[in-house]
Structures are given as C-alpha cells and as structure tokens.
Design a protein around this motif. Structure first.
Motif, PDB file in Angstrom:
ATOM      1  N   THR A 101       3.877 -10.516   3.712  1.00  0.00           N
ATOM      2  CA  THR A 101       3.551  -9.728   3.893  1.00  0.00           C
ATOM      3  C   THR A 101       2.764 -11.121   5.686  1.00  0.00           C
ATOM      4  O   THR A 101       2.700 -10.847   6.161  1.00  0.00           O
ATOM      5  N   TYR A 144       8.809   5.210  10.040  1.00  0.00           N
ATOM      6  CA  TYR A 144       8.430   3.663   9.206  1.00  0.00           C
ATOM      7  C   TYR A 144       8.576   4.737   7.846  1.00  0.00           C
ATOM      8  O   TYR A 144       7.704   6.040   7.700  1.00  0.00           O
ATOM      9  N   GLU A 146      10.219   4.371   3.675  1.00  0.00           N
ATOM     10  CA  GLU A 146      10.054   3.654   2.420  1.00  0.00           C
ATOM     11  C   GLU A 146      11.322   3.946   2.023  1.00  0.00           C
ATOM     12  O   GLU A 146      11.477   4.987   1.456  1.00  0.00           O
ATOM     13  N   LEU A 155       7.536   7.745   5.519  1.00  0.00           N
ATOM     14  CA  LEU A 155       5.817   7.402   5.912  1.00  0.00           C
ATOM     15  C   LEU A 155       4.698   8.095   6.878  1.00  0.00           C
ATOM     16  O   LEU A 155       3.532   8.110   6.392  1.00  0.00           O
ATOM     17  N   GLU A 193       0.640  -0.548  14.732  1.00  0.00           N
ATOM     18  CA  GLU A 193      -0.310  -1.064  14.214  1.00  0.00           C
ATOM     19  C   GLU A 193      -0.793   0.086  13.055  1.00  0.00           C
ATOM     20  O   GLU A 193      -1.307   0.463  12.086  1.00  0.00           O
ATOM     21  N   MET A 196       1.217   2.383  11.318  1.00  0.00           N
ATOM     22  CA  MET A 196       1.885   1.374  10.181  1.00  0.00           C
ATOM     23  C   MET A 196       1.266   1.623   9.173  1.00  0.00           C
ATOM     24  O   MET A 196       0.916   1.378   7.976  1.00  0.00           O
ATOM     25  N   ASP A 197      -0.463   1.477   9.715  1.00  0.00           N
ATOM     26  CA  ASP A 197      -1.913   1.434   8.608  1.00  0.00           C
ATOM     27  C   ASP A 197      -1.924   3.238   7.992  1.00  0.00           C
ATOM     28  O   ASP A 197      -1.993   2.867   6.985  1.00  0.00           O
ATOM     29  N   ASN A 200       0.786   2.782   5.852  1.00  0.00           N
ATOM     30  CA  ASN A 200       0.710   2.570   4.009  1.00  0.00           C
ATOM     31  C   ASN A 200      -0.234   3.056   3.441  1.00  0.00           C
ATOM     32  O   ASN A 200       0.127   2.692   1.930  1.00  0.00           O
ATOM     33  N   ARG A 203       2.335   4.476   0.750  1.00  0.00           N
ATOM     34  CA  ARG A 203       3.569   3.711   0.359  1.00  0.00           C
ATOM     35  C   ARG A 203       3.871   4.181  -1.315  1.00  0.00           C
ATOM     36  O   ARG A 203       1.725   3.732  -1.762  1.00  0.00           O
ATOM     37  N   VAL A 205       2.667   2.255  -4.438  1.00  0.00           N
ATOM     38  CA  VAL A 205       2.775   0.344  -5.084  1.00  0.00           C
ATOM     39  C   VAL A 205       1.996   1.032  -6.501  1.00  0.00           C
ATOM     40  O   VAL A 205       1.592   2.424  -7.495  1.00  0.00           O
ATOM     41  N   SER A 215       3.079  -3.545  -3.612  1.00  0.00           N
ATOM     42  CA  SER A 215       3.767  -2.838  -3.343  1.00  0.00           C
ATOM     43  C   SER A 215       5.439  -3.001  -3.712  1.00  0.00           C
ATOM     44  O   SER A 215       6.375  -3.238  -3.948  1.00  0.00           O
ATOM     45  N   ALA A 219      10.186  -1.459   2.701  1.00  0.00           N
ATOM     46  CA  ALA A 219       9.544  -0.519   3.701  1.00  0.00           C
ATOM     47  C   ALA A 219      10.317  -1.187   4.823  1.00  0.00           C
ATOM     48  O   ALA A 219      10.727  -1.941   5.177  1.00  0.00           O
TER      49      ALA A 219
END
Length: 220
Positions: A101, A144, A146, A155, A193, A196-197, A200, A203, A205, A215, A219
């Motif tokens: 990351t 995006y 997964e 996502l 960004e 993606m936030d 996320n 996702r 986890v 994770s 991704a």
C-alpha cells in the motif's frame, strides 16, 4: 523498460513490531541484485537479479530509493506506453505488511506510484490538448473491482452485494473485460482518490497476525 514485463523488488524498513522483537534484516541490495542470507548462517546466501532492486530501508543511506525514485523508474515508462497506444499494468505482490500500500498509494504527502502516475497522466494529456489546439482530446474513466474467492465484484456499484457476480469476458479487439463493471469519468487524481476511498469501504477485510484489517481480496 525494454521488455514486455519489468520486475522490481523493494526492501522496506523494519516495522516497530519487528524492532521490538529484535528482528534483523537479512536482505542486501546492490545495483539490480538482491541478496538474501540465512540468519543462522547455515545456508549460503542467495542472490537474485531483477530489473530494479529498490533499497528503502534507511533514508540516511545514500542508496535510499524514495517514492519519487520508484515512480521515475516505473511510472514514466508506463505513461510512455499508454500514450503510444499500448495497454499497461502495474501491480504489487507481497505478504501482509510488506509495504504494498505504501509503494502503490503512499501516505499523506509521501505519494506512491499511483497518485504520481495519475497526476502525470492528466498533466501530460492536458498539455497535449493545448499543443494540438483542439485536434486531440482524451477521456479518463475509473473502475474499481475486487477478486475474492475467484469471483469479481464491483466496488463502485452502490447496490452491489457480495453475492453479485461480474463475469470476465473476452472482447475480440480490446481483450479481457469485466461485464457490467461501473465506469466513472474523472478529470483529476483527487476525483480518483475519492472514488477509491468509497470503494475501499466495501472491500473484503479480515484480521491477520500482522494486520487487524488486512484486505483479503485482490483489488484492480
């Protein structure tokens, strides 16, 4: 980047947990070579040669490789291929806590490859638009997804559930793609960004021995 595939390895500093446990580094890098030694001394060291061996263990070291150095070594060539009409891909592989990351995204102002790549993409594309004076245009879109338990999941779809399946297809001209995947037009990395936030948050986890919120999926 003279070949179709470029392989780079990066060595990070010891974590606070590793320091508390009095762990020692067993990796040495010189030029493109990476050497791994047996801490017990029973086995001989093994040396491997890659396209890049990035030593990022100590910022005081004259051979320290920064985030910007990594981008210059990998990101600029990817941009060149994109603007020459070729598909390009960058992915990070490693165990939990290995620094994927940080290298890809970075933290705060210490930007990783992806933010720098996107910033440079828009800067370069906008400059080309100005030079061509209306004869050239571009559009950037973001998806995006997964991959978890061999299934794809979008996502960015607000009503998606972990039971929804997005099938992998093969287009005769453009190649592999994921069916019905959400695509969002973007104009800057800041927009990417934010997207993606949001992605996320959905996702998959789970807790591991090295990371409480690791994770558990790939991704893209």
């Amino acid at each position: 980047m003279s070949t179709a595939v470029t392989v780079a390895v990066r060595c990070r500093p010891l974590s606070q947990k590793e320091i508390r446990e009095k762990s020692e580094s067993i990796v040495e890098m010189k030029g493109k070579q990476t050497t791994v030694r047996d801490p017990s001394g029973k086995a001989r060291p093994h040396t491997y040669t890659f396209d890049h061996s990035f030593w990022s263990c100590d910022k005081a070291d004259p051979h320290y490789v920064s985030q910007q150095d990594v981008f210059q070594a990998l990101g600029t060539a990817i941009l060149d291929h994109c603007f020459n009409g070729y598909n390009a891909c960058l992915f990070a592989y490693g165990q939990t806590g290995s620094g994927k990351t940080y290298s890809m995204m970075g933290y705060g102002e210490d930007k990783g490859v992806v933010p720098q790549l996107c910033d440079s993409l828009f800067t370069r594309a906008n400059a080309k638009v100005d030079v061509e004076d209306g004869d050239w245009a571009f559009q950037a879109t973001v998806s995006y997804l997964e991959i978890y338990n061999e299934k794809c999941r979008c996502l960015l779809a607000p009503n998606t559930s972990k039971g929804d399946i997005y099938r992998l297809r093969e287009h005769p001209t453009t190649g592999p793609y994921v069916e019905n995947l959400t695509k969002i037009v973007v104009h800057s990395y800041d927009e990417i960004e934010k997207i993606m936030d949001e992605g996320n948050l959905t996702r998959t986890v789970a807790s591991t021995a090295m990371n409480n919120t690791s994770s558990r999926s790939h991704a893209i």
